[in-house]
Write a protein that holds these residues in place. Structure first.
Motif, PDB file in Angstrom:
ATOM      1  N   GLY A  23      19.889   0.919  33.208  1.00 27.66           N
ATOM      2  CA  GLY A  23      21.109   0.214  33.558  1.00 27.66           C
ATOM      3  C   GLY A  23      21.094  -1.260  33.222  1.00 27.66           C
ATOM      4  O   GLY A  23      22.100  -1.938  33.388  1.00 27.66           O
ATOM      5  N   ILE A  43      26.875   0.636  30.020  1.00 25.95           N
ATOM      6  CA  ILE A  43      26.163  -0.488  30.637  1.00 25.95           C
ATOM      7  C   ILE A  43      26.661  -1.822  30.083  1.00 25.95           C
ATOM      8  O   ILE A  43      26.913  -1.951  28.880  1.00 25.95           O
ATOM      9  CB  ILE A  43      24.652  -0.347  30.385  1.00 25.95           C
ATOM     10  CG1 ILE A  43      24.094   0.876  31.122  1.00 25.95           C
ATOM     11  CG2 ILE A  43      23.892  -1.608  30.784  1.00 25.95           C
ATOM     12  CD1 ILE A  43      22.687   1.248  30.727  1.00 25.95           C
ATOM     13  N   THR A  96      24.435  -2.751  37.047  1.00 24.12           N
ATOM     14  CA  THR A  96      23.131  -2.110  36.871  1.00 24.12           C
ATOM     15  C   THR A  96      22.864  -1.038  37.908  1.00 24.12           C
ATOM     16  O   THR A  96      22.384   0.054  37.576  1.00 24.12           O
ATOM     17  CB  THR A  96      22.005  -3.162  36.899  1.00 24.12           C
ATOM     18  OG1 THR A  96      22.188  -4.058  35.807  1.00 24.12           O
ATOM     19  CG2 THR A  96      20.642  -2.501  36.773  1.00 24.12           C
TER      20      THR A  96
END
Length: 524
Positions: free
Chosen positions: A117, A150, A386
């Motif tokens: 992430g 991401i 994240t």
């Protein structure tokens, strides 16, 4: 979880005084390089338009990182579902620092910092200074990518609002192992999974295709579009799982690969949890021994009593959180998260001791700040993605664990190997969000089959808190690669100022020379 130390070091390294002049947009095209899977020709041969990185910043960290000089950013288009290459597409954010010696340029060095992430764009920007110092920046374009879902990639995985994330951190219900507590925790985890599907663009279709299985295919597209016949790759932490999966999927497309802070390729989610707990337990012991030698050690001058001293200090937070200002309070969860953040690298131990001394005076600002760094909460109360992405990716990379007996045993074993994290209450058998995930897993841990793979280099640290040393030993064996051992207590080490490690890694990336078997490095 496993990238925070690298991220902190990277941000410190990349911050500059004054804003760099934005580069003029340039479009580059290469014919497809290397083998191209059928039906993917348009992706492997696409053009990239490199331009100013500022519009790609999605967080305070990224805004700071993208002030680095001589960087360019672009978007790579890839299929949402590789089984349907003519269907919907997603885009990945890319950042590049071009090789400073065009005549000596070898190719691209593609970087991923893990997480899962974390932003590869931010990490690559932060590695420019150390790569310059070691000479790597002369020989390679340094390229970071934000994996699908991401950071700057679109669409992004999104589950909780900022306010919901704050509330989640303030809620210590996970310490309640009673039937009612388990029921509450599972309701929260189920709600989290549902929100991820509702709030992520393309919903379950996106969540079904965010795993490592798909990221490695994106990575091969990126290799071709950058004009590299073979991939040169640097993966940290969970980025080692991406690397080992790529090595299995495309073994003949690898030129060189450094995997630092390895995830064990054959370890399931439960085994990984316990192994990581052991790593943090060892790191806490190392911290306690260091702390005991300090005049102001918050845990006392006897390292043997440090665990109890720590438990006595943080357990009351479950019922009596400490105000830290702006309406926020330091919860037990945030206190332990802040400690875990500090255990990633020895340079934060002094800050950790300061935070624990503050807590003795019923102040929690330092520990809360450490927890904010871990959770990527900026000064305006906004969160990076994240933590949402971490859960989404792990839920499709590993088979779900649903047996309460297995979960309970894992939690009990975890606090045995990391006793400082024992909250003093009965362990919970609550299932996590993955048990309620709306799509099935697309991968599972296994020793990769890498016939035809070039020699790889795995770097493993003896007292790595997040990815224990043995995981690196196992990965090197699985890849039939070389192992470089660093004797220290931190998470990842390459390009972080340890000359022995850096020189070995640079020699390998430049000319393929691996260190002799049994090589060990220590110190700076």
């Amino acid at each position: 979880m496993a990238t925070s130390a690298l991220l902190v070091a990277s941000l410190a390294a990349c911050t500059t005084t004054g804003k760099a002049t934005p580069p003029a947009p340039t479009t580059e095209s290469h014919p497809p390089s290397g083998p191209v899977p059928a039906g993917l020709e348009r992706f492997y041969g696409q053009s990239l338009t490199w331009a100013d990185c500022a519009p790609y910043a999605t967080s305070e960290d990224a805004r700071s990182a993208f002030q680095a000089k001589d960087i360019q950013c672009a978007r790579l288009t890839v299929p949402l579902d590789y089984a349907k290459p003519a269907g919907d597409t997603v885009t990945l954010g890319l950042l590049r620092h071009k090789a400073t010696d065009a005549g000596a340029r070898i190719g691209s060095l593609v970087v991923n910092p893990g997480g899962p992430g974390a932003s590869g764009m931010v990490a690559a920007a932060g590695l420019i200074k150390p790569a310059t110092g070691t000479g790597l920046a002369k020989r390679f374009d340094l390229v970071g990518f934000d994996p699908r879902g991401i950071g700057a990639s679109r669409p992004a995985i999104h589950c909780l609002t900022d306010a919901e994330r704050d509330a989640d951190r303030a809620d210590d219900s996970e310490t309640d192992g009673s039937p009612a507590g388990v029921q509450k925790q599972e309701a929260q985890e189920k709600d989290f999974a549902a929100k991820c599907a509702q709030r992520t663009e393309d919903g379950t279709a996106m969540l079904a295709n965010v795993g490592t299985r798909d990221v490695v295919k994106d990575l091969d597209v990126l290799r071709s579009v950058l004009g590299d016949e073979k991939l040169t790759y640097l993966g940290y932490s969970y980025g080692t799982r991406i690397g080992s999966a790529y090595a299995e999927a495309f073994p003949k497309n690898v030129r060189a690969m450094i995997l630092d802070g390895a995830v064990d390729p054959d370890q399931d989610a439960v085994e990984s949890l316990v192994a990581q707990g052991q790593g943090f337990g060892t790191a806490f012991t190392q911290f306690a021994q260091w702390c005991a030698a300090q005049q102001d050690c918050a845990l006392g001058r006897d390292a043997a009593g440090a665990v109890k001293a720590f438990q006595d200090l943080v357990r009351p937070l479950i019922d009596f959180p400490v105000p830290v200002g702006d309406g926020r309070k330091l919860s037990y969860e945030d206190a332990t998260t802040g400690v875990i953040q500090a255990l990633y690298q020895e340079s934060l131990w002094d800050t950790l001791n300061t935070g624990l001394n503050e807590l003795k005076r019923q102040r929690g600002a330092t520990l809360e700040k450490l927890a904010d760094i871990y959770n990527e909460r900026d000064s305006d109360g906004r969160y990076g993605t994240t933590q949402d992405a971490f859960t989404a990716i792990r839920c499709v990379d590993d088979p779900r664990v649903t047996d309460p007996a297995v979960i309970l045993k894992a939690q009990q074993e975890y606090v045995k190997v990391a006793p400082f994290l024992d909250d003093g209450r009965p362990a919970s058998a609550a299932r996590d969000a993955c048990a309620f995930w709306p799509v099935p897993n697309t991968s599972e841990p296994h020793v990769p089959n890498v016939e035809g793979l070039a020699k790889t280099l795995v770097i493993s640290t003896t007292n790595d808190p997040a990815t224990p040393y043995q995981a690196g030993v196992n990965l090197a064996k699985g890849l039939k690669g070389a192992l470089l051992t660093f004797e220290g207590t931190q998470h990842t080490v390459f390009l972080q100022g340890v000359k022995c490690v850096d020189q070995a890694g640079v020699d390998y990336l430049v000319d393929g020379t691996v260190p002799p078997e049994g090589t060990r490095c220590s110190g700076q």
